[in-house]
Design a protein around this motif. Structure first.
Motif, short mmCIF file in Angstrom:
data_model
loop_
_atom_site.label_atom_id
_atom_site.label_comp_id
_atom_site.label_asym_id
_atom_site.label_seq_id
_atom_site.Cartn_x
_atom_site.Cartn_y
_atom_site.Cartn_z
N GLN A 1 -41.88 1.70 -20.34
CA GLN A 1 -41.63 0.25 -20.35
C GLN A 1 -41.29 -0.26 -18.97
O GLN A 1 -41.28 -1.49 -18.75
N LEU A 2 -41.02 0.64 -18.04
CA LEU A 2 -40.75 0.24 -16.66
C LEU A 2 -42.03 0.16 -15.83
O LEU A 2 -41.99 -0.30 -14.69
N LEU A 3 -43.15 0.62 -16.39
CA LEU A 3 -44.41 0.68 -15.67
C LEU A 3 -45.27 -0.55 -15.94
O LEU A 3 -45.26 -1.10 -17.04
N ARG A 4 -46.03 -0.95 -14.94
CA ARG A 4 -47.01 -2.03 -15.10
C ARG A 4 -48.29 -1.50 -15.74
O ARG A 4 -48.66 -0.35 -15.55
N ASN A 5 -48.99 -2.38 -16.44
CA ASN A 5 -50.36 -2.13 -16.89
C ASN A 5 -50.50 -0.95 -17.86
O ASN A 5 -51.55 -0.31 -17.91
N VAL A 6 -49.45 -0.65 -18.61
CA VAL A 6 -49.55 0.40 -19.63
C VAL A 6 -49.80 -0.26 -20.99
O VAL A 6 -48.94 -0.97 -21.51
N ALA A 7 -50.99 -0.03 -21.54
CA ALA A 7 -51.35 -0.64 -22.81
C ALA A 7 -50.80 0.13 -24.00
O ALA A 7 -50.42 -0.46 -25.02
N ARG A 8 -50.77 1.47 -23.89
CA ARG A 8 -50.30 2.30 -25.00
C ARG A 8 -49.49 3.47 -24.44
O ARG A 8 -49.78 3.99 -23.37
N THR A 9 -48.49 3.88 -25.20
CA THR A 9 -47.72 5.08 -24.87
C THR A 9 -47.86 6.07 -26.00
O THR A 9 -47.66 5.73 -27.17
N PHE A 10 -48.25 7.30 -25.65
CA PHE A 10 -48.38 8.37 -26.64
C PHE A 10 -47.34 9.44 -26.29
O PHE A 10 -47.52 10.20 -25.33
N SER A 11 -46.26 9.47 -27.06
CA SER A 11 -45.19 10.42 -26.78
C SER A 11 -45.48 11.75 -27.47
O SER A 11 -45.75 11.79 -28.67
N LEU A 12 -45.44 12.82 -26.69
CA LEU A 12 -45.74 14.14 -27.21
C LEU A 12 -44.47 14.74 -27.83
O LEU A 12 -43.46 14.88 -27.14
N PRO A 13 -44.50 15.11 -29.11
CA PRO A 13 -43.32 15.69 -29.76
C PRO A 13 -43.15 17.16 -29.40
O PRO A 13 -43.33 18.05 -30.23
N GLY A 14 -42.79 17.42 -28.15
CA GLY A 14 -42.72 18.79 -27.66
C GLY A 14 -41.75 19.66 -28.44
O GLY A 14 -42.05 20.81 -28.76
N ALA A 15 -40.58 19.11 -28.76
CA ALA A 15 -39.56 19.90 -29.47
C ALA A 15 -40.04 20.32 -30.85
O ALA A 15 -39.87 21.49 -31.25
N SER A 16 -40.66 19.41 -31.59
CA SER A 16 -41.12 19.76 -32.94
C SER A 16 -42.28 20.75 -32.89
O SER A 16 -42.42 21.61 -33.77
#
Length: 515
Positions: A44-59
């Motif tokens: 949310q601090l970055l410009r021009n990011v249309a989508r964020t895909f968070s990788l569930p590394g722990a799970s």
């Protein structure tokens, strides 16, 4: 067009992806970012990011412990959701880990892939020489002359980096920052931020130095220190304020990331260790003085904006290698003294310019950009004639040409004058390397014509000998690592011959430049 940028690293490195995202957006791409779930809020601090895909590394890791088939299903579902909801034409992987390479392999089917990649047999298949350099240079301290933001851009296939400018703070966050810094004490003329935390204790400027700096800033400049950091770093702030004879605002553990960005924009200046907050401030346009200790150095992990000040200790052992105990009792932590930092900060507050630094024991730099738009450093402390500075500048020029595949014209090569000891050390290693490279090139021709088993053994031994020669000279250690990585990926003798020729040209160019 859509592009997916994969960066499975920490907060600061994720912020430094911004120039890549900006450049892609300027080319007309809609940009998605894949990051670790616990750093997803950073986008949310970055410009021009249309989508964020968070990788569930722990799970995923937990599933691997229980049943690998469950983990595979989770991974496949995750990738399928990206394909169905975003469907990028371009996949850029900026992380050299095996897990991120597997993701780029899975999502790269039928798509263009740039950066760190893997082939169908599980071998590295990086798409540029810059990727190999990024992976190797970070582990070779003193042989890493390019800022990480520029390396990210090169790995992503972007030749001229875009500016490092993060998203503006929202009106709500600006109001929140005003409230956090409202009602300063009588006589206050502004705020200077302190970020005392860092990833390791040895990379932290001493708390008593922050305390001494805070006292002078208040007494002589009427600036109120604002302490910044995470909840886990609150103890550092409490130690700074023990017995402090100056007013302060303690926000450690008390801001969200958007609030922190807005607060940084309200400061006159930030004094910081090499941290994610430093990168956030640089991208937010906040003036700063950054202190680099132990393994940290400003050439590669410094702030990626112009007109910022960087300090590091003027010690032969700095920066120290990763994974080695300090035999000098972390002497570097105390070399950059509060008076040196105050002198620079005071001058900047008064004039908006960073002064020349005359304090012994300190190397100070002003950040800027070179003619290609890449982050560069100029000495503020008179070290431009030192061996170290000259060597870094030479590496920037020659390695850039080498990695870009540019031609080396001998008459146009830069010339530097080094001390007799360093010159002799370099030329000894370079001459030995040149001789073995020549021998290898002749052996390769013979093997192409007749793959004699005895010749193969000698050839492989000489491949290893090149690595040994380069690694024996600390200044050439990064080339040693790159040589061995490159020599393992060729599918034919033609590819290896091309590598031999490139390294022969580079070794010759370095020799001519230092002779």
């Amino acid at each position: 067009m859509k592009a997916l940028v994969i960066n499975l690293t920490r907060f600061g490195d994720l912020l430094q992806t911004q120039p890549v995202i900006t450049a892609l957006a300027d080319q007309g791409y809609e940009v998605g970012v894949m990051c670790l779930k616990n750093f997803a809020g950073t986008t949310q601090l970055l410009r021009n990011v249309a989508r964020t895909f968070s990788l569930p590394g722990a799970s995923l890791l937990a599933s691997l412990d229980r049943d690998w088939r469950v983990a595979v299903n989770i991974f496949e579902s995750y990738c399928a959701e990206i394909e169905e909801s975003f469907d990028p034409e371009l996949v850029i992987n900026l992380t050299p880990s095996v897990s991120s390479r597997l993701i780029s392999l899975r999502l790269g089917k039928g798509r263009e892939v740039r950066g760190f990649a893997m082939d169908d047999f599980g071998f590295n298949a990086d798409t540029s020489r810059w990727a190999g350099f990024l992976q190797m240079a970070s582990a070779n301290r003193g042989s890493s002359p390019f800022n990480v933001v520029d390396l990210f851009s090169k790995v992503a296939g972007i030749n001229k980096p875009a500016p490092f400018e993060l998203a503006d703070s929202t009106p709500e966050m600006k109001i929140a920052a005003l409230k956090l810094l409202e009602n300063p004490v009588p006589g206050a003329e502004g705020f200077v931020g302190f970020q005392p935390g860092a990833s390791e204790d040895r990379r932290r400027w001493p708390v008593e130095y922050f305390r001494k700096l805070g006292l002078r800033l208040w007494k002589e400049k009427r600036r109120v220190p604002v302490l910044l950091g995470t909840e886990s770093e609150k103890g550092l702030g409490e130690r700074i304020l023990q017995g402090a004879e100056f007013p302060s605002v303690n926000l450690m553990g008390g801001t969200s990331l958007p609030e922190l960005a807005a607060v940084l924009r309200r400061l006159d200046l930030l004094v910081t260790n090499d941290t994610g907050t430093m990168h956030l401030a640089a991208g937010a346009g906040t003036p700063l003085a950054a202190i680099f200790l132990a393994t940290a150095q400003p050439w590669d992990t410094g702030p990626a904006a112009a007109n910022l000040c960087c300090f590091e200790p003027d010690l032969d052992c700095h920066p120290c290698p990763f994974g080695k105990e300090c035999v000098y009792d972390h002497l570097c932590r105390r070399e950059v003294e509060p008076d040196a930092v105050f002198g620079a900060v005071s001058s900047f507050i008064d004039s908006g310019r960073w002064p020349l630094i005359e304090n012994r024991g300190v190397r100070a730099y002003l950040t800027g950009r070179d003619e290609r738009g890449m982050i560069s450093l100029s000495s503020l402390s008179g070290h431009e004639q030192s061996d170290r500075h000259k060597w870094i500048i030479l590496q920037r020029e020659l390695y850039r040409r080498f990695l870009d595949g540019d031609e080396f014209v001998e008459a146009e090569l830069p010339k530097i004058e080094l001390s007799p000891d360093m010159r002799a050390r370099l030329l000894s290693a370079l001459n030995s390397c040149r001789d073995v490279l020549f021998l290898l090139s002749k052996q390769a021709v013979i093997l192409q014509a007749d793959p004699i088993e005895a010749m193969k053994v000698k050839f492989l031994a000489n491949l290893q000998k090149i690595q040994d020669i380069l690694s024996s000279c600390p200044e050439l250690s990064v080339l040693s690592s790159m040589w061995m990585v490159e020599s393992r990926v060729h599918e034919s003798m033609d590819g290896l011959m091309e590598q031999l020729n490139r390294y022969m040209v580079l070794v010759r160019a370095i020799s001519v430049s230092v002779e």
